[in-house]
Design a protein around this motif. Structure first.
Motif, short mmCIF file in Angstrom:
data_model
loop_
_atom_site.label_atom_id
_atom_site.label_comp_id
_atom_site.label_asym_id
_atom_site.label_seq_id
_atom_site.Cartn_x
_atom_site.Cartn_y
_atom_site.Cartn_z
N GLY A 95 0.64 -1.00 -0.57
CA GLY A 95 0.13 0.14 0.17
C GLY A 95 0.69 1.58 0.26
N ALA A 96 1.38 0.76 -0.34
CA ALA A 96 2.79 2.62 -0.45
C ALA A 96 2.66 3.31 -1.71
CB ALA A 96 4.74 1.75 -0.53
N GLY A 97 1.60 2.68 -2.45
CA GLY A 97 1.49 3.74 -4.17
C GLY A 97 2.11 3.42 -5.28
N LYS A 98 3.57 2.65 -5.55
CA LYS A 98 4.97 2.21 -5.98
C LYS A 98 3.77 2.20 -7.24
CE LYS A 98 5.86 -2.01 -3.94
NZ LYS A 98 5.74 -2.57 -5.43
N SER A 99 3.29 1.29 -7.79
CA SER A 99 2.60 0.71 -8.78
C SER A 99 2.76 2.41 -9.40
CB SER A 99 1.45 0.25 -9.66
OG SER A 99 0.62 -0.08 -8.67
N ALA B 58 0.74 0.56 8.64
CA ALA B 58 -0.85 0.39 8.85
C ALA B 58 -1.57 0.65 8.41
CB ALA B 58 -0.99 1.02 10.62
N LEU B 59 -0.31 2.03 7.47
CA LEU B 59 -1.24 3.32 6.79
C LEU B 59 -1.68 2.59 5.64
CD1 LEU B 59 -2.76 5.89 6.14
CD2 LEU B 59 -0.61 6.35 5.39
N GLU C 265 -0.79 -9.15 2.81
CA GLU C 265 -1.39 -8.77 3.55
C GLU C 265 -2.06 -8.85 5.23
OE1 GLU C 265 -3.48 -6.68 0.02
OE2 GLU C 265 -1.41 -6.01 -0.89
N ARG C 266 -2.62 -10.28 4.42
CA ARG C 266 -3.81 -10.86 5.61
C ARG C 266 -2.84 -10.97 7.29
NH1 ARG C 266 -6.68 -12.80 0.96
NH2 ARG C 266 -5.94 -14.71 1.20
N GLU C 267 -1.31 -11.14 6.92
CA GLU C 267 -0.57 -11.39 7.70
C GLU C 267 -0.71 -10.12 9.41
OE1 GLU C 267 2.94 -14.30 7.70
OE2 GLU C 267 1.87 -14.91 5.69
N GLY C 268 -1.08 -9.13 8.66
CA GLY C 268 -1.39 -7.86 9.39
C GLY C 268 -0.42 -7.23 9.83
N VAL C 269 -0.42 -6.06 10.13
CA VAL C 269 0.89 -5.08 10.59
C VAL C 269 1.78 -5.14 11.08
CG1 VAL C 269 1.03 -3.25 11.83
CG2 VAL C 269 -1.26 -3.39 10.93
N LYS D 174 7.69 -6.12 9.98
CA LYS D 174 9.31 -7.13 9.72
C LYS D 174 9.49 -6.83 8.59
CE LYS D 174 7.76 -11.07 13.12
NZ LYS D 174 7.89 -12.27 12.62
N VAL D 175 8.56 -6.44 7.65
CA VAL D 175 8.89 -6.39 6.57
C VAL D 175 10.30 -5.21 6.02
CG1 VAL D 175 8.12 -5.94 3.78
CG2 VAL D 175 7.37 -7.97 5.65
N ARG D 176 8.87 -4.24 7.16
CA ARG D 176 9.91 -3.04 6.97
C ARG D 176 11.12 -2.97 8.21
NH1 ARG D 176 10.32 1.75 9.63
NH2 ARG D 176 10.41 4.02 8.75
N ARG D 177 11.72 -3.46 8.75
CA ARG D 177 12.82 -3.79 9.15
C ARG D 177 13.90 -4.09 8.49
NH1 ARG D 177 9.85 -3.66 14.04
NH2 ARG D 177 9.56 -6.19 14.14
N GLY D 178 13.04 -5.69 7.64
CA GLY D 178 13.84 -5.44 6.35
C GLY D 178 14.64 -4.85 5.82
N PHE D 179 13.44 -3.71 5.08
CA PHE D 179 14.67 -2.79 3.83
C PHE D 179 15.59 -2.04 4.45
CE2 PHE D 179 9.85 -4.18 1.64
CZ PHE D 179 10.99 -4.84 0.49
#
Ligand code: TMP
Length: 206
Positions: free
Chosen positions: A10-14, A134-135, A147-151, A156-161
């Motif tokens: 949901g970051a608006g990449k496309s 969350a946003l 996405e269904r795995e939640g916030v 964790k994904v964000r920290r991976g990036f």
């Protein structure tokens, strides 16, 4: 040039990728916009399996890498060889963030598999669209199983990036999602790329 775009859901990449494509100011026939998983016939078939079926994390990893190997062979490498600019929605850093950092598979193994699937090709630049997870989840239109795995999973994904970014800072351009219109953000990204190219030129000549 090979530029990849990364981020949590949901970051608006496309929308941003299309804006960057236009802002580059090169003819449409010299740019391709593609995505992972996907971007070639077989890879798109693999995408629908990955996004719709529950599976073991290792199976998931190998399917992403299989889709990538095919995408490289059929789409990315031929385009780069013919001098086109490739803009890719997600690439190897997604595998590090999702499968290694968030799912817990060994980072070093994922690095090796990424290198095998890409034949060692690395993006020149990677744009990280940073959004509050969350946003992002509230904004994401289609809900796939990640996405269904939640916030918590997205955090964790964000920290991976962020980890990938720390390991290879020169390649990354971080931009706050929705911090302007897509055209404004695309202009900022291009100016950051130009600064990096100038900096690299200066380093080479000093
Ligand atoms: P998309 O929704 O951005 O098209 O991406 C599809 C999903 O696949 C998204 O939830 C992120 C995930 N993904 C991985 O888990 N590992 C990967 O290597 C890639 C490319 C995507």
């Amino acid at each position: 040039m090979f530029i990849t775009f990364e981020g949590t859901e949901g970051a608006g990449k496309s929308t941003l990728i299309r804006a960057v494509g236009q802002a580059l100011g090169i003819p449409k026939s010299r740019i391709i916009i593609t995505r992972e998983p996907g971007g070639s016939r077989v890879s798109e078939s693999i995408r629908s399996v990955i996004l719709n079926e529950q599976m073991d994390p290792w199976t998931e990893l190998f399917l992403y890498e299989a889709a990538r190997a095919e995408h490289m062979a059929k789409t990315v490498l031929p385009a780069l060889k013919s001098g086109k600019t490739v803009l890719c929605d997600r690439f190897t850093d997604s595998t590090l963030a999702y499968q290694a950092h968030a799912r817990g598979l060994p980072w070093a193994e994922v690095v090796k598999l990424n290198a095998a699937a890409t034949r060692g090709i690395k993006p020149d630049f990677t744009v990280f669209m940073d959004v509050d997870p969350a946003l992002g989840l509230r904004r994401a239109r289609e809900h796939n199983r990640f996405e269904r795995e939640g916030v918590k999973f997205q955090q964790k994904v964000r920290r991976g990036f962020l980890k990938s970014m720390r390991l290879d800072p020169d390649r990354w351009i971080r931009i706050k999602a929705f911090s302007g219109t897509p055209d404004e953000m695309a202009a900022r990204i291009l100016s950051a790329i130009n600064k990096k190219i100038d900096g690299q030129g200066r380093k080479k000549h000093s």
